[in-house]
Design a protein around this motif. Structure first.
Motif, PDB file in Angstrom:
ATOM      1  N   GLN A 106     128.472  44.921  35.613  1.00  0.00           N
ATOM      2  CA  GLN A 106     129.775  44.277  35.657  1.00  0.00           C
ATOM      3  C   GLN A 106     129.645  42.850  35.161  1.00  0.00           C
ATOM      4  OE1 GLN A 106     132.790  45.099  36.257  1.00  0.00           O
ATOM      5  NE2 GLN A 106     132.797  47.017  37.360  1.00  0.00           N
ATOM      6  N   LYS A 107     130.522  42.462  34.254  1.00  0.00           N
ATOM      7  CA  LYS A 107     130.506  41.078  33.793  1.00  0.00           C
ATOM      8  C   LYS A 107     131.282  40.181  34.750  1.00  0.00           C
ATOM      9  CE  LYS A 107     129.898  41.892  28.858  1.00  0.00           C
ATOM     10  NZ  LYS A 107     128.706  41.033  28.700  1.00  0.00           N
ATOM     11  N   ILE A 108     132.349  40.714  35.330  1.00  0.00           N
ATOM     12  CA  ILE A 108     133.206  39.959  36.235  1.00  0.00           C
ATOM     13  C   ILE A 108     133.305  40.715  37.558  1.00  0.00           C
ATOM     14  CG2 ILE A 108     135.537  39.140  36.667  1.00  0.00           C
ATOM     15  CD1 ILE A 108     134.283  37.506  34.556  1.00  0.00           C
ATOM     16  N   THR A 109     133.045  40.030  38.643  1.00  0.00           N
ATOM     17  CA  THR A 109     133.113  40.650  39.966  1.00  0.00           C
ATOM     18  C   THR A 109     134.122  39.914  40.837  1.00  0.00           C
ATOM     19  OG1 THR A 109     130.803  41.344  39.844  1.00  0.00           O
ATOM     20  CG2 THR A 109     131.832  41.342  42.016  1.00  0.00           C
ATOM     21  N   GLN A 110     135.094  40.658  41.308  1.00  0.00           N
ATOM     22  CA  GLN A 110     136.048  40.129  42.270  1.00  0.00           C
ATOM     23  C   GLN A 110     135.894  40.976  43.522  1.00  0.00           C
ATOM     24  OE1 GLN A 110     139.408  40.007  38.962  1.00  0.00           O
ATOM     25  NE2 GLN A 110     140.048  38.782  40.723  1.00  0.00           N
ATOM     26  N   THR A 111     135.378  40.388  44.583  1.00  0.00           N
ATOM     27  CA  THR A 111     134.970  41.157  45.758  1.00  0.00           C
ATOM     28  C   THR A 111     136.096  41.380  46.762  1.00  0.00           C
ATOM     29  OG1 THR A 111     134.243  39.131  46.821  1.00  0.00           O
ATOM     30  CG2 THR A 111     132.580  40.382  45.605  1.00  0.00           C
TER      31      THR A 111
END
Lengths: 115, 115
Positions: A2-7
């Motif tokens: 994943q390049k972008i992680t929004q948890t």
């Protein structure tokens, strides 16, 4: 990977309070850009704020500010004085020079503002 | 204020039928993007045009999807035949050019439902 992680899949915030949306990114590029977009239930993607990788100061746009921590590879969005109209999906995105400037999005965070 | 136009806003079709979506970018924007956004996820790039040329269509399912931008202005995305898994929001975006420091402006999207 994943390049972008929004948890945070979803968040509730009280009207007039501030809320912080987390975003971490993964890149080996030195020159990249970070964006936040808002997507209301109507579907359109609304550009909120931009941070360049070489910008030394955190970006601000009205009630939106971006907390950019380059060493931690994080670009959190802070919405101050939340309004009912802020209820929407929020996406963090990154464009990399190595990736031909393509925009990679995170999975998004749903924000619900309570009166 | 200049906007990206898309039509139709909503489309319901049966599987195996053909569908087409239209996008008119902001005047003067050389780069045009088509994204697919499955419910609950971030947008995924399908195809990117620079003027009339395809820059990237690596994620476009070419057996059923096609995209064109014949005069380097407006663009059409076609699906033939549509499958159940194609149900999604299709977003069009444009930017001045592909430089990393230019944000993309999104249209209102076309919400496709395949029955």
């Amino acid at each position: 990977a994943q390049k972008i992680t929004q948890t945070q899949p979803g968040m509730f915030v009280q009207e007039k309070e501030a809320v912080t949306l987390d975003c971490t990114y993964d890149t080996s590029d030195q020159s990249y850009g970070l964006f936040w977009y808002k997507q209301p239930s109507s579907g359109e993607m609304i550009f909120l704020i931009y941070q360049g990788s070489y910008d030394e100061q955190n970006a601000t746009e009205g009630r939106y500010s971006l907390n950019f921590q380059k060493a931690r590879k994080s670009a959190n969005l802070v919405i101050s004085a939340s309004q009912l109209g802020d209820s929407a999906m929020y996406f963090c995105a990154m464009r990399e020079t190595f990736n031909d400037y393509k925009l990679s999005f995170g999975a998004g965070t749903t924000v619900t503002v309570r009166a | 204020e200049a906007e990206v136009a898309q039509s139709p806003r909503y489309k319901i079709t049966e599987k195996s039928q053909a569908v087409a979506f239209w996008c008119d970018p902001i005047s003067g924007h050389a780069t045009l993007y088509w994204y697919r956004q499955i419910l609950g996820q971030g947008p995924e790039l399908l195809v990117q045009f620079q003027d009339e040329s395809v820059v990237d269509d690596s994620q476009l399912p070419k057996d059923r999807f096609s995209a064109e931008r014949l005069k380097g202005v407006d663009s059409t995305l076609k699906i033939q035949p549509a499958e159940l898994g194609d149900s999604a929001m299709y977003l069009c975006a444009s930017s001045l050019h592909g430089n990393v420091y230019n944000e993309q402006f999104f249209g209102p999207g076309t919400r496709l439902t395949v029955l």
